[in-house]
Design a protein around this motif. Structure first.
Motif, short mmCIF file in Angstrom:
data_model
loop_
_atom_site.label_atom_id
_atom_site.label_comp_id
_atom_site.label_asym_id
_atom_site.label_seq_id
_atom_site.Cartn_x
_atom_site.Cartn_y
_atom_site.Cartn_z
N PRO A 9 71.56 68.89 129.21
CA PRO A 9 72.79 67.99 129.95
C PRO A 9 73.42 67.08 128.85
N VAL A 10 74.54 66.91 129.02
CA VAL A 10 75.48 66.13 128.05
C VAL A 10 76.09 64.79 128.82
N GLN A 11 75.89 63.59 128.20
CA GLN A 11 76.28 62.54 128.56
C GLN A 11 77.82 62.49 128.66
N GLN A 12 78.67 62.12 129.92
CA GLN A 12 79.97 61.94 129.82
C GLN A 12 80.58 60.94 129.58
N GLU A 13 81.87 60.60 129.67
CA GLU A 13 82.55 59.33 129.30
C GLU A 13 82.25 58.48 130.37
N ASP A 14 82.09 58.88 131.65
CA ASP A 14 81.59 58.04 132.73
C ASP A 14 80.16 57.61 132.62
N GLY A 15 79.37 57.90 131.48
CA GLY A 15 77.94 57.63 131.53
C GLY A 15 77.06 58.63 132.36
N LEU A 16 77.46 59.35 133.01
CA LEU A 16 76.83 60.21 133.95
C LEU A 16 76.63 61.52 133.09
N PHE A 17 75.44 62.34 133.40
CA PHE A 17 75.14 63.61 132.79
C PHE A 17 75.71 64.80 133.47
N GLY A 18 76.32 65.61 132.61
CA GLY A 18 76.80 66.77 133.22
C GLY A 18 76.08 68.00 132.62
N PRO A 19 76.33 69.30 133.17
CA PRO A 19 75.66 70.63 132.44
C PRO A 19 75.99 70.54 131.14
N GLY A 20 75.12 71.14 130.32
CA GLY A 20 75.40 71.29 129.20
C GLY A 20 75.80 72.78 128.52
N GLY A 21 76.14 73.62 129.51
CA GLY A 21 76.54 75.02 128.91
C GLY A 21 75.36 75.82 128.38
N THR A 22 76.01 76.87 127.82
CA THR A 22 74.70 78.06 127.35
C THR A 22 75.23 78.34 125.96
#
Length: 186
Positions: free
Chosen positions: A116-129
């Motif tokens: 997972p990648v950390q987004q600008e809002d500090g939350l983590f989103g899916p990292g992709g493939t």
């Protein structure tokens, strides 16, 4: 008239000194020839004999062969498992008996999910493939699983050898300490 002597045919008995082909049926004759060749290789080329004997004896055919697992969507081998069973204090004895303490298998996938990648809002989103082929060892310890590269697995093997020696030394120390235990005096 010169005296006639009968000399054994040296070519028929080399390299083992016996005739392997006079054993009866064709299957036994084939086995005798294989044993004769194995002995010759072991005597003349010990490094080759060691190389040929090492991997085949440790793994079964299923543990060497990749098969496609439709549920997983990847290729995998049958796992190698320790004879020792899991020792989880939370699980029952029957649950532990069904789970090996250690197991490992090769898993080959054609894509890999990224962390997972950390987004600008500090939350983590899916990292992709990432598309590609990835070979990993899935190392199971009890009911937990870790995925490692073959190189990392070799590091784990080296550490396990060292750990086993230290664990044995610790067991010896525990035996010394346990001499004063209640069970030892009873």
């Amino acid at each position: 008239m010169p005296k006639r002597t009968t000399l054994p045919r040296l070519t028929a008995t080399a390299p083992t000194g016996r005739v392997p082909f006079l054993v009866g049926d064709e299957a036994a004759e084939q086995q005798a020839a294989i044993k004769s060749a194995d002995r010759y290789i072991a005597e003349q080329y010990p490094a080759v004999a060691a190389l040929l004997a090492e991997p085949a004896g440790l793994l079964t055919e299923a543990q060497r062969t990749l098969t496609y697992d439709e549920g997983l969507g990847a290729w995998r081998t049958a796992p190698v498992e320790s004879a020792a069973r899991d020792i989880d204090d939370i699980a029952s004895d029957s649950e532990n008996a069904q789970t090996p303490l250690f197991a490992a298998e090769v898993v080959v996938t054609d894509w890999k999910r990224l962390a997972p990648v950390q987004q600008e809002d500090g939350l983590f989103g899916p990292g992709g493939t990432v598309d590609g082929r990835f070979t990993e060892l899935w190392f199971h310890y009890g009911t937990s699983t870790g995925t490692v590269t073959p190189a990392k697995a070799r590091e784990i093997v080296a550490e396990m050898r060292g750990f086993a020696a230290r664990l044995e030394a610790l067991c010896d120390r525990a035996d010394e300490i346990a001499a004063d235990d209640y069970e030892a005096r009873g």
